[in-house]
Design a protein around this motif. Structure first.
Motif, mmCIF file in Angstrom:
data_model
loop_
_atom_site.group_PDB
_atom_site.id
_atom_site.type_symbol
_atom_site.label_atom_id
_atom_site.label_comp_id
_atom_site.label_asym_id
_atom_site.label_seq_id
_atom_site.Cartn_x
_atom_site.Cartn_y
_atom_site.Cartn_z
ATOM 1 N N LYS A 172 0.851 -1.209 0.000
ATOM 2 C CA LYS A 172 0.000 0.000 0.000
ATOM 3 C C LYS A 172 0.881 1.251 0.000
ATOM 4 N N HIS A 173 1.901 1.243 0.861
ATOM 5 C CA HIS A 173 2.799 2.404 0.931
ATOM 6 C C HIS A 173 3.591 2.569 -0.371
ATOM 7 N N LYS A 174 3.910 1.456 -1.018
ATOM 8 C CA LYS A 174 4.697 1.500 -2.250
ATOM 9 C C LYS A 174 3.869 1.988 -3.443
ATOM 10 N N TRP A 175 2.684 1.422 -3.625
ATOM 11 C CA TRP A 175 1.914 1.659 -4.848
ATOM 12 C C TRP A 175 0.780 2.674 -4.711
ATOM 13 N N ILE A 176 0.213 2.797 -3.516
ATOM 14 C CA ILE A 176 -0.911 3.727 -3.336
ATOM 15 C C ILE A 176 -0.418 5.055 -2.749
ATOM 16 N N ASP A 177 0.269 4.966 -1.592
ATOM 17 C CA ASP A 177 0.751 6.196 -0.948
ATOM 18 C C ASP A 177 1.978 6.767 -1.654
#
Length: 198
Positions: free
Chosen positions: A183-188
């Motif tokens: 999530k942190h890599k691709w969304i945030d």
């Protein structure tokens, strides 16, 4: 040493990824070995997982189930030593602060998940070690007898159940940890994963 305060130290990064790989391998080995039949011909050479990559030779004959259970125990003891080193490093080295961009709930969730992962990371091999000690075979480390078996089936059954339950919870926590990282890599698209990269 010019350690970037926003990143984990190199020993922490190495231990993180090494332990992660071994833990995943141990889950795979655990599932593989429990499916093996209890009664099988003994042998002195094993083609690891029947992949044709490496053949492991033994001094004494063993059944496939016995061989893989002993391999699981040996790797488990080694993993426990690595985890002890990781915990000691974590206690003596402050981790980098969480990113300022995290929301309050994300900070709480990240902190709680890390504490849970550390607890399960210790509980999993410890419960397995006690289970193995409680059985009649004890614990061998790559063929070397290190702990004699107590032959206490009641204690063994308790820790067998604990090992399995902890394993399920641990696997769920690992999946959540991975999903959080993705999530942190691709969304945030923040620098979370860079903190634990080489």
């Amino acid at each position: 040493m010019n350690q970037d305060s926003s990143r984990y130290t190199k020993p922490a990064v190495i231990l993180h990824w090494l332990i992660a790989l071994v833990v995943i391998a141990m889950f795979a080995l655990g599932w593989y070995m429990t499916e093996l039949p209890k009664e099988a011909a003994k042998q002195t050479a094993f083609d690891l997982f029947d992949l044709g990559v490496y053949t492991w030779h033994l001094a004494e004959e063993a059944s496939p189930r016995n061989f893989y259970f002993n391999l699981h125990k040996s790797i488990g003891v080694t993993l426990l030593a690595l985890i002890a080193l990781r915990v000691l490093w974590r206690i003596t080295h402050r981790p980098p602060a969480l990113l300022a961009s995290y929301k309050a709930w994300e900070k709480k969730l990240a902190t709680g998940t890390h504490h849970l992962l550390y607890l399960l990371m210790v509980a999993m091999p410890v419960s397995g070690l006690i289970m193995a000690m409680s059985g009649k075979y004890g614990v061998k480390w790559f063929g070397i007898d290190i702990i004699a078996g107590l032959d206490n089936s009641t204690l063994r059954d308790i820790f067998k159940e604990a090992h399995e339950i902890i394993g399920v919870i641990f696997l769920i926590a690992i999946i959540l940890h991975i999903l959080g990282a993705l999530k942190h890599k691709w969304i945030d698209k923040d620098g979370t994963m860079k903190r634990m990269s080489f």
